[in-house]
Design a protein around this motif. Structure first.
Motif, short mmCIF file in Angstrom:
data_model
loop_
_atom_site.label_atom_id
_atom_site.label_comp_id
_atom_site.label_asym_id
_atom_site.label_seq_id
_atom_site.Cartn_x
_atom_site.Cartn_y
_atom_site.Cartn_z
N UNK A 108 0.82 -1.21 0.00
CA UNK A 108 0.00 0.00 0.00
C UNK A 108 0.86 1.26 0.00
N UNK A 109 1.97 1.21 0.74
CA UNK A 109 2.84 2.39 0.85
C UNK A 109 3.57 2.67 -0.46
N UNK A 110 4.12 1.64 -1.09
CA UNK A 110 4.89 1.88 -2.32
C UNK A 110 3.98 2.29 -3.48
N UNK A 111 2.69 1.98 -3.38
CA UNK A 111 1.75 2.38 -4.44
C UNK A 111 1.12 3.74 -4.19
N UNK A 112 1.44 4.36 -3.06
CA UNK A 112 0.86 5.66 -2.73
C UNK A 112 1.53 6.77 -3.54
N UNK A 116 5.98 8.08 -5.40
CA UNK A 116 6.24 8.12 -6.84
C UNK A 116 7.71 8.44 -7.11
N UNK A 117 8.37 7.56 -7.86
CA UNK A 117 9.78 7.73 -8.27
C UNK A 117 10.75 7.77 -7.10
N UNK A 118 10.36 7.23 -5.94
CA UNK A 118 11.27 7.20 -4.77
C UNK A 118 12.13 5.95 -4.80
N UNK A 119 13.40 6.12 -4.49
CA UNK A 119 14.32 4.98 -4.43
C UNK A 119 14.27 4.29 -3.07
N UNK A 120 14.16 5.09 -2.00
CA UNK A 120 14.19 4.55 -0.65
C UNK A 120 12.78 4.31 -0.12
N UNK A 121 12.66 3.30 0.73
CA UNK A 121 11.36 2.95 1.29
C UNK A 121 10.81 4.05 2.17
N UNK A 122 11.68 4.76 2.87
CA UNK A 122 11.25 5.77 3.82
C UNK A 122 11.94 7.09 3.50
N UNK A 123 11.51 7.74 2.41
CA UNK A 123 12.16 8.97 1.96
C UNK A 123 11.98 10.11 2.96
N UNK A 124 12.99 10.97 3.01
CA UNK A 124 12.91 12.14 3.88
C UNK A 124 12.06 13.22 3.23
N UNK A 125 11.44 14.04 4.06
CA UNK A 125 10.69 15.18 3.54
C UNK A 125 11.59 16.38 3.29
#
Length: 210
Positions: A108-112, A116-125
């Motif tokens: 669910x998280x990776x499809x949110x 979009x176009x993120x390399x890391x699972x938990x990208x920084x803001x």
């Protein structure tokens, strides 16, 4: 009358750990895991829910957890059931399993849209950081445990690393299995990490008859 030179008095500094709980951080009990998970689901925090679930299942150190990439956990349109990563501390591989509940939250998280176009699972803001920092992860852990009424100073990122390992040891008494899952090079490290006492070892031994 001669003046008496008194010795200089250095003001006492407040001990850095006064009022703090130091030492090994406590693992969570299963009911506490589910309480945090339920709160994150109700609050609709998909990133935090995924981070929490992956932290529990992976048993990774915070420095390795925050660096997980999407391709580490996802292949094609499926979430991997087993994952292998190289540990930053030991430079040795460690494997972990992802339970069905965790795989659902990952998908669910990776499809949110946020991913979009993120390399890391938990990208920084923050634009200057590719993924969240271990410090930010630590703050999240404190928020999570506080939300269910636990004392935040008694828990930390290692609490999540220890949670499933402690439960596996409690149910099986198999230190070697826990050692492999934690990626420890020596079983002595696992003994210290779990806080295994002689009484624990004797209780396990009493249950085995040969």
């Amino acid at each position: 009358m001669p003046r008496v030179q008194l010795p200089a008095v250095t003001p006492k500094r407040k001990a850095w750990n006064k009022g703090r709980i130091i030492g090994q951080k406590r693992p969570l009990f299963p009911k506490q895991v589910w309480a945090i998970r339920a709160r994150l689901e109700l609050a609709s925090y998909p990133r935090d829910l995924t981070l929490f679930n992956v932290a529990i299942d992976s048993k990774l150190r915070g420095c390795d957890l925050v660096k997980l990439t999407v391709t580490d956990l996802v292949k094609g349109d499926r979430v991997r059931e087993r994952v292998l990563v190289i540990q930053s501390k030991t430079k040795k591989p460690v494997q972990f399993e992802l339970t069905e509940n965790t795989r659902d939250s990952v998908l669910l998280w990776v499809k949110s849209p946020e991913m979009f176009a993120c390399q890391f699972m938990f990208p920084s803001r923050f634009h200057d950081r590719p993924h969240i920092s271990t410090r930010q992860y630590g703050r999240l852990v404190r928020d999570w445990v506080t939300s269910i009424g636990l004392e935040p100073s008694a828990y930390g990122t290692h609490s999540l690393r220890r949670t499933k390992a402690a439960e596996i040891y409690r149910k099986t008494g198999n230190l070697r299995a826990v050692q492999l899952l934690l990626g420890h090079t020596k079983v002595d490290s696992t003994v210290r990490y779990l806080g295994v006492e002689l009484e624990d070892a004797l209780s396990i031994a009493e249950g085995i008859d040969i």
